[in-house]
Each structure stands twice: as structure tokens, then as C-alpha cells.
Design a protein around this motif. Sequence first.
Motif, PDB file in Angstrom:
ATOM      1  N   ILE A  63      54.785  91.222 -11.664  1.00 51.76           N
ATOM      2  CA  ILE A  63      55.076  91.060 -10.237  1.00 51.76           C
ATOM      3  C   ILE A  63      55.125  89.566  -9.926  1.00 51.76           C
ATOM      4  O   ILE A  63      54.150  88.844 -10.153  1.00 51.76           O
ATOM      5  CB  ILE A  63      54.011  91.765  -9.378  1.00 51.76           C
TER       6      ILE A  63
ATOM      7  N   LEU B   3      55.190 100.715  -5.114  1.00 53.46           N
ATOM      8  CA  LEU B   3      56.136  99.704  -5.604  1.00 53.46           C
ATOM      9  C   LEU B   3      57.560 100.046  -5.168  1.00 53.46           C
ATOM     10  O   LEU B   3      58.334  99.161  -4.772  1.00 53.46           O
ATOM     11  CB  LEU B   3      56.062  99.612  -7.128  1.00 53.46           C
TER      12      LEU B   3
ATOM     13  N   LYS C  82      48.380  87.176  -5.957  1.00 54.85           N
ATOM     14  CA  LYS C  82      48.046  88.436  -6.621  1.00 54.85           C
ATOM     15  C   LYS C  82      46.639  88.351  -7.203  1.00 54.85           C
ATOM     16  O   LYS C  82      46.175  87.279  -7.604  1.00 54.85           O
ATOM     17  CB  LYS C  82      49.062  88.789  -7.706  1.00 54.85           C
TER      18      LYS C  82
ATOM     19  N   LEU D 183      51.400  94.800 -14.852  1.00 58.26           N
ATOM     20  CA  LEU D 183      51.797  94.624 -13.457  1.00 58.26           C
ATOM     21  C   LEU D 183      51.462  93.220 -12.961  1.00 58.26           C
ATOM     22  O   LEU D 183      52.272  92.585 -12.281  1.00 58.26           O
ATOM     23  CB  LEU D 183      51.103  95.668 -12.578  1.00 58.26           C
TER      24      LEU D 183
ATOM     25  N   ILE E  51      59.697  92.342  -6.863  1.00 59.60           N
ATOM     26  CA  ILE E  51      58.819  92.605  -5.722  1.00 59.60           C
ATOM     27  C   ILE E  51      57.958  91.380  -5.454  1.00 59.60           C
ATOM     28  O   ILE E  51      57.094  91.022  -6.262  1.00 59.60           O
ATOM     29  CB  ILE E  51      57.945  93.846  -5.987  1.00 59.60           C
ATOM     30  N   ASN E  52      58.207  90.747  -4.328  1.00 59.85           N
ATOM     31  CA  ASN E  52      57.487  89.514  -3.985  1.00 59.85           C
ATOM     32  C   ASN E  52      56.585  89.766  -2.777  1.00 59.85           C
ATOM     33  O   ASN E  52      56.817  89.252  -1.683  1.00 59.85           O
ATOM     34  CB  ASN E  52      58.479  88.382  -3.719  1.00 59.85           C
TER      35      ASN E  52
ATOM     36  N   ILE F 291      60.008  96.132 -10.637  1.00 65.54           N
ATOM     37  CA  ILE F 291      58.752  95.381 -10.598  1.00 65.54           C
ATOM     38  C   ILE F 291      58.975  93.872 -10.547  1.00 65.54           C
ATOM     39  O   ILE F 291      58.308  93.156  -9.787  1.00 65.54           O
ATOM     40  CB  ILE F 291      57.866  95.764 -11.803  1.00 65.54           C
TER      41      ILE F 291
ATOM     42  N   THR G 102      49.743  91.128  -3.679  1.00 69.04           N
ATOM     43  CA  THR G 102      49.334  92.344  -4.379  1.00 69.04           C
ATOM     44  C   THR G 102      47.916  92.237  -4.915  1.00 69.04           C
ATOM     45  O   THR G 102      47.525  91.205  -5.465  1.00 69.04           O
ATOM     46  CB  THR G 102      50.299  92.635  -5.550  1.00 69.04           C
TER      47      THR G 102
END
Length: 230
Positions: free
Chosen positions: A193, A86, A198, A189, A166-167, A163, A170
Amino acid sequence: MKQGILLLHGFSGGPYEIEPLTEYLRQHMKCDIVTPTYCGHGEELSMRGYKAQHWLMDAEIAYRQLAKKVDEITVIGFSMGGVIALYLAKRYPVKKLVLLSAAIKYMSPVQMLEDLRQMAKEAVKGHLKNNELFQRYERKLMTVPLSSMVEFMRIVKKVEPYIGHINVPTFIIQGEKDGIVPHIAAHFLFDSIPTEEKHLFLSANGKHHICYSDDCEEWFCEVLAFLCTT
């Protein structure tokens, strides 16, 4: 575009913690795969004197060296390595993130108590040395200084504010019977995020060393598909 994968191990561990996934990816992908070892870590632990900045710099150096050879980098991190992944995603271009038992929160008292009860039962029967969890942590309990634990917590505190910024696509994998990182960490998370792409895989019987879980082949396939999609 030449692809690279950086795999980061956990606190007081080494690349052996993620070796099953590393070998699976080597067999199924044609790309540069790097598994650095942090200062003081590895098969022979000697952690005293090393600080959070050393381990973060180890990961940064590995990223920079890999970036000289490839066009895009995916970062896969286990436990503390997930937290460092991260950190890298906030500071450097990262194509995708895979977070394995990422230790953004740590210690599940209920599961830890259950694991200790199981170890106590096996100790009474004289079978403690056969307990997988005991085998994994016996050496660490004897060789990891308290000061190193403090440095690990400093990394978590440093990264936690990142956190929500963050793009990066994931994939989060977490064991529901992890006694070190509670499974709520994975949900935290996943919710925090902000990326639209994701995924979350919860292993019903998985413990902390998720790459050795009974169902690892199942999520290995899912991670591979995630990495191979553009």
C-alpha cells in the motif's frame, strides 16, 4: 465534519466477529457506526447461490447509505471484509482504512497444523467442545459450500491488483498465530500500500479472530488514536 465508520465482517461470519471493536468505538467516539451483514451470512448461514458480486454490492450499498448521512467514512474490515475494504477504498472516497486479519493471502499451513494438533489432544481428553477454535469453525465446516469458497477467492483475485493504487492512511492488525491468514499477508499489505501514513500491529498470540485476542485492548487504543487524528 460528521464522521462515519463502516465495519465489515469476514467470510461465512457476521458482525459478531468484530463486535468487541464495534462496541469499543461506540463507547469512545461520537459518529455513525454501521455493521452490515452480507447475503447468506450472519448467525444463520445460508450461503448457497450467493456470489462475490452480491457481497461486494452489500458493502457498496452500506457505504452509499452511510455516505448520505456523513461527510467522511472510515472503513474497517476483518478477514474477507478487509479485502472488501480495499475494494471500497479503490472505488469510493475513504478517509482511513483499518485492516484486521485481512485475507489477501490465506491459510498458514504451519499454524493450521499446530491448531489441529491441539484440537486432536483435546479430542483425546474429551475436551474438544471447549476448544475455542473448534467452537468457531465447527458450524462453518458443516454449512459452507465449496462454491462459496470459490466466490471468496474471486474477491481476493479481483482486489489484489488494486493494492498498489490505494493511497489512504492505513492501520493493519494481524495475529502472528493466525492459522487462516498467514502473518506475511500483513507485511505484504504494509509494503504494497503506497500511502505514507501506515501502521502495523502484530499480536504475538493473536489468532484469526483478532478482535478476541488477549491483547485486543492494547491495539483498540492504538486504532482509536489513529481514527481520531486528523
